[in-house]
Design a protein around this motif. Structure first.
Motif, mmCIF file in Angstrom:
data_model
loop_
_atom_site.group_PDB
_atom_site.id
_atom_site.type_symbol
_atom_site.label_atom_id
_atom_site.label_comp_id
_atom_site.label_asym_id
_atom_site.label_seq_id
_atom_site.Cartn_x
_atom_site.Cartn_y
_atom_site.Cartn_z
ATOM 1 N N HIS A 161 1.301 -1.425 -0.453
ATOM 2 C CA HIS A 161 -0.198 -0.087 -0.435
ATOM 3 C C HIS A 161 1.011 1.559 0.564
ATOM 4 C CE1 HIS A 161 -4.028 -1.841 0.315
ATOM 5 N NE2 HIS A 161 -3.562 -2.448 0.979
ATOM 6 N N THR A 162 2.096 1.429 0.387
ATOM 7 C CA THR A 162 2.826 2.079 0.989
ATOM 8 C C THR A 162 3.169 2.479 -1.040
ATOM 9 O OG1 THR A 162 3.919 2.277 3.208
ATOM 10 C CG2 THR A 162 5.364 3.045 1.811
ATOM 11 N N GLY A 163 3.182 1.517 -1.430
ATOM 12 C CA GLY A 163 4.546 1.464 -2.729
ATOM 13 C C GLY A 163 3.029 2.633 -3.721
ATOM 14 N N ILE A 164 2.026 2.209 -3.461
ATOM 15 C CA ILE A 164 0.378 2.570 -4.121
ATOM 16 C C ILE A 164 0.824 3.882 -3.706
ATOM 17 C CG2 ILE A 164 -1.345 2.951 -4.260
ATOM 18 C CD1 ILE A 164 -1.458 0.226 -4.166
ATOM 19 N N ASP A 165 0.566 4.524 -3.213
ATOM 20 C CA ASP A 165 0.206 5.057 -2.906
ATOM 21 C C ASP A 165 1.926 6.383 -3.102
ATOM 22 O OD1 ASP A 165 -1.486 5.499 -1.096
ATOM 23 O OD2 ASP A 165 -1.273 6.242 0.751
ATOM 24 N N PHE A 166 2.649 6.200 -2.733
ATOM 25 C CA PHE A 166 4.479 6.578 -2.978
ATOM 26 C C PHE A 166 4.608 6.544 -4.434
ATOM 27 C CE2 PHE A 166 9.538 6.207 -4.013
ATOM 28 C CZ PHE A 166 9.555 7.093 -3.611
ATOM 29 N N SER A 203 -3.419 4.271 -13.412
ATOM 30 C CA SER A 203 -4.356 3.439 -13.671
ATOM 31 C C SER A 203 -4.381 2.211 -12.399
ATOM 32 C CB SER A 203 -4.554 2.669 -14.672
ATOM 33 O OG SER A 203 -3.249 1.619 -14.577
ATOM 34 N N ASP A 204 -5.506 1.231 -11.899
ATOM 35 C CA ASP A 204 -4.991 0.169 -11.680
ATOM 36 C C ASP A 204 -3.804 -0.576 -11.660
ATOM 37 O OD1 ASP A 204 -8.045 1.752 -10.138
ATOM 38 O OD2 ASP A 204 -9.329 0.218 -11.041
ATOM 39 N N GLY A 211 3.192 -0.949 -6.997
ATOM 40 C CA GLY A 211 2.674 -1.577 -5.192
ATOM 41 C C GLY A 211 4.119 -3.448 -4.933
ATOM 42 N N ARG A 212 3.390 -4.179 -5.970
ATOM 43 C CA ARG A 212 4.149 -5.139 -5.685
ATOM 44 C C ARG A 212 6.012 -5.005 -6.060
ATOM 45 N NH1 ARG A 212 2.013 -9.682 -7.719
ATOM 46 N NH2 ARG A 212 3.723 -10.396 -8.695
#
Length: 277
Positions: A161-166, A203-204, A211-212
């Motif tokens: 989730h941090t990767g996504i926000d970052f 995009s999603d 995130g991955r």
């Protein structure tokens, strides 16, 4: 979770077929080319078999190796488990303390856990591989460090989730002309120019990729491709039982901390120093 694991295995098989052919025909063609160019095709074939877990080892040696590693786990498992307890420090080193802290609660919500599971970063086989890569036998580890699997899932969920926000943060900055943010997006497996062309909106699929990638960079992925070939053998597993995790952590420190510091960016070094104290 079983359904997600099935889909991930299917995706791996499809990906392998795309790269190597349904019957490994592309591999055969490549090996033939290596032989024609007077290269060591046999060594290349052995390396491919090891990397794809196709190589079969002597059953007796494998059994003895398993027993020895189980015995070693009894004495060293608690210490090996400590290395996982501070893995969130790696995340804050890359993404910053604030980004990391605000995503910690997601590791304890049903939706946060489900998102990480659907991304494939907390699957049972992934967690088991990490435990074994840390030197913790699957059988003995259940009794010696019963909470380790949960700890690993929490760390990887936070990282995801941090990767996504970052990535979202860096995308906004890249649109405003930040070259540093463009490099950050590229390091997360994204195409900076495509992100900028889309106005910084991810995009999603791009969010999942980011995130991955954050998980892989900071929490690692123990597989045959991540270690020397000989370490996948029964006796290699014994010799490197408690070394694979430090091996990956050392690579992380060089890649994410020392290399940037040598180029004048000491922020990751400072964040790691603060987080590790």
């Amino acid at each position: 979770q079983a359904a997600v694991q099935y889909l991930n295995r299917a995706a791996d098989q499809i990906s392998r077929a795309e790269h190597f052919g349904a019957d490994n025909s592309a591999v055969t063609e490549l090996l033939n080319k290596i032989g024609l160019e007077k290269g060591d095709a046999l060594a290349a074939e052995r390396s491919f078999d090891i990397a794809t877990l196709a190589k079969q080892y002597d059953a007796t040696s494998s059994k003895i190796s398993s027993v020895l590693r189980g015995a070693m786990t009894i004495s060293k498992a608690p210490l090996a488990a400590l290395s996982h307890s501070a893995q969130t420090v790696n995340v804050s080193t890359v993404a910053g303390f604030l980004n990391t802290a605000k995503n910690i609660p997601k590791a304890f919500t049903a939706q946060g856990k489900e998102d990480a599971l659907r991304a494939g970063v907390t699957l049972i086989n992934v967690v088991d591989d990490l435990k074994e890569g840390s030197g913790i036998s699957k059988t003995v580890g259940k009794f010696m460090v019963p909470g380790l699997s949960g700890m690993i899932r929490i760390n990887r969920t936070v990282a995801y989730h941090t990767g996504i926000d970052f990535a979202v943060q860096q995308a906004e900055r890249a649109v405003n002309g930040s070259n540093r943010s463009e490099r950050a997006l590229q390091a997360l497996g994204l195409d900076p120019q495509a992100v900028i062309a889309n106005g910084g909106v991810l995009s999603d699929a791009e969010k999942m990729t980011a995130g991955r990638e954050m998980v892989h960079r900071t929490q690692f992925h123990m597989s045959a491709q991540d270690i020397p070939g000989w370490a996948s053998s029964p006796w290699g597993k014994v010799m490197t039982q408690f070394e694979q995790f430090p091996y990956n952590q050392t690579a992380f420190m060089k890649r994410e901390i020392f290399d940037p510091a040598l180029k004048g960016d000491v922020a990751p070094l400072l964040r790691f120093a603060v987080g590790a104290t």
